[in-house]
Write an enzyme that holds these catalytic residues in place. Sequence first.
Site, short mmCIF file in Angstrom:
data_model
loop_
_atom_site.label_atom_id
_atom_site.label_comp_id
_atom_site.label_asym_id
_atom_site.label_seq_id
_atom_site.Cartn_x
_atom_site.Cartn_y
_atom_site.Cartn_z
CD GLU A 197 2.31 -8.65 -5.74
OE1 GLU A 197 2.82 -9.42 -5.17
OE2 GLU A 197 1.97 -7.33 -5.45
CB CYS A 217 5.32 -4.17 0.11
SG CYS A 217 6.51 -2.80 -0.27
CE1 TYR A 218 1.39 1.06 5.78
CE2 TYR A 218 -0.16 -1.00 5.87
CZ TYR A 218 0.39 0.38 6.40
OH TYR A 218 -0.06 1.05 7.30
CG HIS A 276 5.50 -5.91 -4.99
ND1 HIS A 276 4.01 -5.82 -4.23
CD2 HIS A 276 5.89 -4.95 -4.45
CE1 HIS A 276 3.96 -4.56 -3.60
NE2 HIS A 276 5.06 -4.29 -3.48
N GLY A 322 0.88 -1.20 0.00
CA GLY A 322 0.07 0.03 0.07
C GLY A 322 0.77 1.24 -0.09
CE LYS A 348 -15.45 -8.48 -21.28
NZ LYS A 348 -16.89 -7.58 -21.05
CG ASP A 404 -19.46 -8.22 -19.03
OD1 ASP A 404 -18.85 -9.29 -19.39
OD2 ASP A 404 -19.17 -7.18 -18.87
#
Length: 510
Positions: A169, A78-79, A167, A51, A366, A225
């Site tokens: 990810e 991280c944070y 990170h 964050g 999506k 959708d």
Amino acid sequence: MILILDFGSQYTQLIARRIREQNVYCEIQPCNINLSVIKSFKAEGIILSGGPSSVLGELSPTIDKQILEWGIPILGICYGQQLIASLLGGEVQNSDQSEYGRTEITFEKESPFFAEIPTNESLTVWMSHGDLVTSIPDGFQILATSDNSPFAAIADPDKKIFGIQFHPEVTHTSYGMQILKNFVFNICECKADWDMAAFLETKINEIKTQVGDEKVICGLSGGVDSSVVAVLLHKAIGDNLTCVFVNNGLLRKGEADRVIDLFTKHYKINLVYVDATDTFLGKLEGISDPEQKRKIIGNEFIGIFDQESAKLEDIKFLAQGTLYPDVIESESFKGPSAVIKSHHNVGGLPENMKMSLVEPLRELFKDEVRELGKTLGIDDELVYRHPFPGPGLGIRILGEISREKIAVLQEADHIVMQEIKAAGWYRKVWQSFAVLLPIKSVGVMGDARTYDWTIAIRCVNSTDAMTADWVQLPYDLLGKISNRIINEVKKINRVVYDITSKPPGTIEWE
Ligand code: XMP
């Protein structure tokens, strides 16, 4: 299931994606939900995201310390790592040696957290931090270090609490996916049993429970959708579903007939079709400002939808295709001082609406909606449809709209679609379409002078429509599209290709 508590990192959605890719369900919640809500998710593990805040700040977001004491596996990124360290008695300082970008870490200790990773050599990871942990709480060990971070990865193995400064990810971190897999499977002991067939079964039961024997209305646009929502609801509640399809006169060529045929003949869904072309085009007459056009089209749609739903009796629920990014956008944590907005739907429905919402896609991204569509047996042609904006061709005809311009654009757009599909490019790109520029330029056809309008072709690639790149379509394909448009579409004597990315351009021209 893995629960992510979001502290506002730009990468939070990415963590969720990565975990779902492992067939483990994952949900993001704002970091300040209370402990009893957190427990109600019955997650196997919790991830504290990164964050923009600093734990050293006075109003920095935090969590109930009991989360760290109740025995559930936790990973702080991280944070999240800095928060764990500061809550458990370690120390965090603002570093004058902040690390941004690729950094090398070296491993200090064996851990199931780093299983299947070559720990005898250094590893490239992605860092983005100003603060760093400078002393670790009792019970913690150092798993890895970098030049600037003595505690690049830390763990309390007994409590199954892990903290990393980098990170995992983002794709720049080597073995990042493996690190997340290790946390999910080795530490949290999740099972990889979340897939679309399981999701579909759960969803159908959920819808049945939520709706019971009540009636549901659903706005149908013909896009992916709303079509998936309609087919899913029909499977769950059959004839208690009624769909409303409003033709605003700004649809693609043949679109209205295609939607009516598919939903009434093939799916046999109750469909109210409203051809409101005259109303929409009447209201748009003389209007050339893009924002005004959008507002008129949006308001008119809501008015007509309301009118039609009022005609149907006893409708208690409104179904809509809200997706996960829309939900996160309105619910995610925006920083210590910002209020967390409650989710309000994207369609701009009236505040005093009496119907309750059914939003069966609100957990999905999506591409997951497309997968669900396939699981429901929906045709590839529909499942892989390019996004089409609500205001339709209305924002692809620059300036004032007229019936003639709509007809011209429909023909040109139809040719673009046909040729992009025939050349095998449709599934390779995010969006492709034609735009009508009603400015006149001089040309020559069959020895005669022409003075006609221009068509611009737009073809972009994107993952989330937030940014986009123009696609380098082959010249022969562009040539064929151009020839066909000029030969087959009256009023057009020039075709151009839009080579603007987003930013600075937007995908649509208005
Ligand atoms: P822009 O033009 O902002 O478009 O780069 C980003 C994506 O959103 C679509 N779009 C809309 N979709 N209603 C919609 O449902 C709208 O008013 C609207 N405006 C833009 C656009 O097609 C692209 O995919």
